[in-house]
Design a protein around this motif. Structure first.
Motif, PDB file in Angstrom:
ATOM      1  N   ASN A 107       0.850  -1.195   0.000  1.00 32.60           N
ATOM      2  CA  ASN A 107       0.000   0.000   0.000  1.00 32.60           C
ATOM      3  C   ASN A 107       0.887   1.247   0.000  1.00 32.60           C
ATOM      4  O   ASN A 107       1.857   1.334   0.762  1.00 32.60           O
ATOM      5  CB  ASN A 107      -0.912   0.006   1.230  1.00 32.60           C
ATOM      6  CG  ASN A 107      -1.840   1.185   1.244  1.00 32.60           C
ATOM      7  OD1 ASN A 107      -2.632   1.373   0.333  1.00 32.60           O
ATOM      8  ND2 ASN A 107      -1.746   2.002   2.289  1.00 32.60           N
ATOM      9  N   GLN A 108       0.531   2.239  -0.832  1.00 28.10           N
ATOM     10  CA  GLN A 108       1.355   3.441  -0.940  1.00 28.10           C
ATOM     11  C   GLN A 108       0.821   4.627  -0.148  1.00 28.10           C
ATOM     12  O   GLN A 108       1.595   5.515   0.222  1.00 28.10           O
ATOM     13  CB  GLN A 108       1.462   3.843  -2.420  1.00 28.10           C
ATOM     14  CG  GLN A 108       2.233   2.829  -3.263  1.00 28.10           C
ATOM     15  CD  GLN A 108       2.129   3.134  -4.744  1.00 28.10           C
ATOM     16  OE1 GLN A 108       1.034   3.287  -5.270  1.00 28.10           O
ATOM     17  NE2 GLN A 108       3.264   3.219  -5.418  1.00 28.10           N
ATOM     18  N   GLU A 233      -0.181  -2.807   8.466  1.00 25.69           N
ATOM     19  CA  GLU A 233      -1.247  -1.840   8.770  1.00 25.69           C
ATOM     20  C   GLU A 233      -2.365  -1.880   7.726  1.00 25.69           C
ATOM     21  O   GLU A 233      -2.738  -0.878   7.114  1.00 25.69           O
ATOM     22  CB  GLU A 233      -0.664  -0.421   8.845  1.00 25.69           C
ATOM     23  CG  GLU A 233       0.431  -0.252   9.885  1.00 25.69           C
ATOM     24  CD  GLU A 233       0.996   1.157   9.912  1.00 25.69           C
ATOM     25  OE1 GLU A 233       0.838   1.831  10.956  1.00 25.69           O
ATOM     26  OE2 GLU A 233       1.588   1.586   8.910  1.00 25.69           O
ATOM     27  N   GLN A 234      -2.921  -3.064   7.555  1.00 31.82           N
ATOM     28  CA  GLN A 234      -3.929  -3.231   6.508  1.00 31.82           C
ATOM     29  C   GLN A 234      -5.186  -2.376   6.701  1.00 31.82           C
ATOM     30  O   GLN A 234      -5.812  -1.994   5.698  1.00 31.82           O
ATOM     31  CB  GLN A 234      -4.303  -4.717   6.370  1.00 31.82           C
ATOM     32  CG  GLN A 234      -5.020  -5.018   5.082  1.00 31.82           C
ATOM     33  CD  GLN A 234      -5.125  -6.496   4.765  1.00 31.82           C
ATOM     34  OE1 GLN A 234      -5.843  -6.869   3.861  1.00 31.82           O
ATOM     35  NE2 GLN A 234      -4.436  -7.350   5.513  1.00 31.82           N
ATOM     36  N   PRO A 235      -5.601  -2.006   7.916  1.00 32.32           N
ATOM     37  CA  PRO A 235      -6.750  -1.092   8.038  1.00 32.32           C
ATOM     38  C   PRO A 235      -6.525   0.265   7.372  1.00 32.32           C
ATOM     39  O   PRO A 235      -7.486   0.991   7.107  1.00 32.32           O
ATOM     40  CB  PRO A 235      -6.915  -0.943   9.567  1.00 32.32           C
ATOM     41  CG  PRO A 235      -6.369  -2.222  10.124  1.00 32.32           C
ATOM     42  CD  PRO A 235      -5.209  -2.562   9.231  1.00 32.32           C
ATOM     43  N   GLU A 236      -5.253   0.604   7.092  1.00 35.88           N
ATOM     44  CA  GLU A 236      -4.953   1.874   6.443  1.00 35.88           C
ATOM     45  C   GLU A 236      -4.907   1.763   4.916  1.00 35.88           C
ATOM     46  O   GLU A 236      -4.639   2.750   4.230  1.00 35.88           O
ATOM     47  CB  GLU A 236      -3.588   2.399   6.932  1.00 35.88           C
ATOM     48  CG  GLU A 236      -3.564   2.839   8.378  1.00 35.88           C
ATOM     49  CD  GLU A 236      -4.110   4.261   8.536  1.00 35.88           C
ATOM     50  OE1 GLU A 236      -4.702   4.790   7.570  1.00 35.88           O
ATOM     51  OE2 GLU A 236      -3.949   4.831   9.620  1.00 35.88           O
ATOM     52  N   ALA A 245      -2.159  -7.579  -0.596  1.00 33.83           N
ATOM     53  CA  ALA A 245      -1.864  -7.209   0.785  1.00 33.83           C
ATOM     54  C   ALA A 245      -0.592  -7.934   1.209  1.00 33.83           C
ATOM     55  O   ALA A 245      -0.484  -9.143   1.063  1.00 33.83           O
ATOM     56  CB  ALA A 245      -3.019  -7.587   1.705  1.00 33.83           C
ATOM     57  N   GLY A 246       0.371  -7.171   1.710  1.00 33.84           N
ATOM     58  CA  GLY A 246       1.619  -7.773   2.134  1.00 33.84           C
ATOM     59  C   GLY A 246       2.776  -6.835   1.850  1.00 33.84           C
ATOM     60  O   GLY A 246       2.623  -5.613   1.776  1.00 33.84           O
ATOM     61  N   ILE A 247       3.950  -7.403   1.709  1.00 28.96           N
ATOM     62  CA  ILE A 247       5.146  -6.609   1.397  1.00 28.96           C
ATOM     63  C   ILE A 247       5.811  -7.181   0.150  1.00 28.96           C
ATOM     64  O   ILE A 247       5.688  -8.368  -0.146  1.00 28.96           O
ATOM     65  CB  ILE A 247       6.164  -6.604   2.566  1.00 28.96           C
ATOM     66  CG1 ILE A 247       6.563  -8.040   2.955  1.00 28.96           C
ATOM     67  CG2 ILE A 247       5.617  -5.841   3.756  1.00 28.96           C
ATOM     68  CD1 ILE A 247       7.667  -8.110   3.998  1.00 28.96           C
TER      69      ILE A 247
END
Length: 507
Positions: A107-108, A233-236, A245-247
């Motif tokens: 996520n950016q 911080e997946q809620p963000e 989702a992940g890195i």
């Protein structure tokens, strides 16, 4: 020509000693006949035992000479093709430089940092995301037609420099994302070992990025490598360049730019991912040899430590940075500005320029045509890190409860850990380096050896035989010149002869 005859004591053999000689061609032929070391020459020049002997040996000598020339031509032709042979060997080490490890959150932009009432920024983030390509419905839903605000001055927040600051501020922070860092089995301060970098994936964090003071591994196995526990911080999460989702993780040379859109691997939340590394090094030959198929490679002295590319001048040259440099040059030239995560010294694009020019042009640009006009050689010497992965669940329920109760994972429950936390371990499988080394197949030494062998095989000659032949031809030309001078003297008229005598007498 004055010739003295003298007898050698005890030998009884006469030999001619030429003190001030002007040998003619006949005398030189006789001398060369007795001293020639090229097989066949004495048999051509010496008295003949049968009537066609001279012709037979002349034909054989010419044929062997032609064969010699053909073989030497083929040898030199092959030499100037610069052929290469490749050897593979193993280097055993007690210590080894650890690779740079770049970790990016998929996520950016964090949701709480995005202005809730600024739909233009939300629209821009969507247009930059993977979802804009996958879903036409979402694109139509979020898009705002340009005529509604095309003639309205852009707000201050939509200017390029402010959008860039927003992108940096909205990215996941190192102190929030990295929970625990271990190096060599010991807990370390993450902020001292990781550095924030701007990549094609946005804001990421790199371990061991400084080539001038690289971190060294003194053993193999998990206790001699890097371990990080990460909270994504997946809620963000919001719309992003990739929708997983992940890195995303990339192993690369320290000092090189991280290119993650086409490289690296991903680790999912709720997992424990172990990555074992094997190092390979390629030592290619520089110009005039074509080290990698049909192209010349770039040597270190041509680029030095830093890359010759302007957009990546603080990084080591790689073929991928060169390709990205060419693509970015094309995009920037078309719109006269940089995107949020582009390298370069140009101004950042405003929101309107990004939406109306940069993003649409990048979507339709023909990458193959751009790179076709771009010269990007490989480096002659380069390191590669070959990785293999194994994945398991993050931890048992008992272990997760222990980590929560003892403050290792504060304010996190089991469900949150499964959706957000990743345990990543990276270490060398062995401290052995596989070196692929190129060497020249044909060198000057092999050419000289081939030359001597072919000359000996065809005409029984050596390098001294060639010198001998050159000396004979030179003396033959001198003898021809001497004979010509003598003939000119004998053709002088009587008057010229008398005048010459009178002149000599006067002198």
């Amino acid at each position: 020509m004055s010739v003295n005859l003298k007898k050698k004591e005890g030998g009884g053999k006469e030999e001619r000693e030429c003190k001030k000689c002007r040998l003619g061609r006949t005398q030189m032929l006789h001398m060369y006949e007795g001293s020639a070391t090229i097989h066949g020459v004495p048999k051509i020049l010496s008295p003949q035992l049968y009537y066609f002997r001279r012709y037979l040996w002349t034909i054989m000598l010419i044929a062997m000479t032609i064969g010699l020339i053909i073989f030497l031509y083929r040898s030199f032709t092959r030499f100037y093709e610069y052929p290469i042979i490749t050897n593979t060997r193993l280097e055993f080490n007690n210590e080894m430089q650890f690779p740079a490890v770049t970790i990016c959150n998929a996520n950016q932009f964090r949701q709480h940092k995005i202005p809730s009432d600024d739909w233009e920024i939300k629209d821009l983030i969507f247009e930059m995301s993977e979802m804009s390509v996958l879903s036409e419905y979402f694109k139509d839903h979020f898009a705002i037609s340009s005529p509604e605000y095309s003639f309205i001055p852009e707000p201050e927040a939509h200017l390029g420099k402010n959008l860039y600051k927003f992108a940096l501020d909205a990215a996941h922070k190192l102190e929030d994302m990295f929970i625990v860092c271990l190096w060599g089995g010991a807990v370390v301060n993450c902020s001292k070992y990781f550095e924030r970098v701007i990549t094609d994936m946005g804001v990421c964090y790199t371990f061991n990025s400084n080539r001038s003071s690289p971190i060294t591994s003194y053993g193999s196995g998990s206790m001699s490598g890097l371990r990080v526990i990460v909270d994504i911080e997946q809620p963000e999460y919001y719309f992003s360049q990739i929708s997983l989702a992940g890195i995303q993780v990339l192993l690369h040379e320290p000092g090189s730019a991280a290119m993650l859109t086409s490289n690296g691997f991903v680790a999912r939340p709720g997992s424990s991912t172990a990555v074992t590394i094997r190092k390979e090094r390629i030592d290619g030959l520089s110009k005039p040899y074509k080290a990698f198929g049909s192209e010349y490679c770039m040597t270190s002295h041509e680029s030095g430590f830093k890359t010759p590319l302007q957009r990546y001048k603080d990084y080591i040259y790689t073929r991928q940075t060169c390709a990205m440099n060419c693509l970015t040059d094309d995009y920037v030239k078309h719109c006269n500005c940089c995107s949020l995560f582009d390298k370069g010294e140009e101004e950042y694009c405003s929101l309107r320029t990004l939406r109306d020019c940069y993003i649409p042009y990048k979507a339709v640009a023909n990458i193959s045509d751009i790179l076709k006009n771009c010269t990007c050689p490989s480096r002659c010497v380069k390191d590669k890190y070959i990785s293999s992965m194994s994945v398991a669940d993050f931890a048992s329920t008992f272990t997760k409860d222990y980590m929560v109760n003892n403050g290792i994972l504060k304010n996190r429950n089991g469900s949150y850990i499964s959706d957000n936390v990743i345990d990543l371990r990276i270490y060398y499988e062995t401290l052995t380096v596989t070196v692929t080394e190129q060497r020249a197949e044909i060198t000057i030494e092999t050419i000289l050896g081939d030359l001597g062998g072919q000359m000996g095989l065809f005409i029984g000659a050596s390098v001294l035989s060639v010198v001998e032949l050159v000396e004979f031809v030179t003396l033959l030309l001198i003898g021809w010149h001497n004979e010509r001078q003598e003939k000119l003297k004998t053709k002088q008229t009587p008057v010229e002869h008398i005048n010459k005598i009178s002149s000599d007498s006067y002198l």
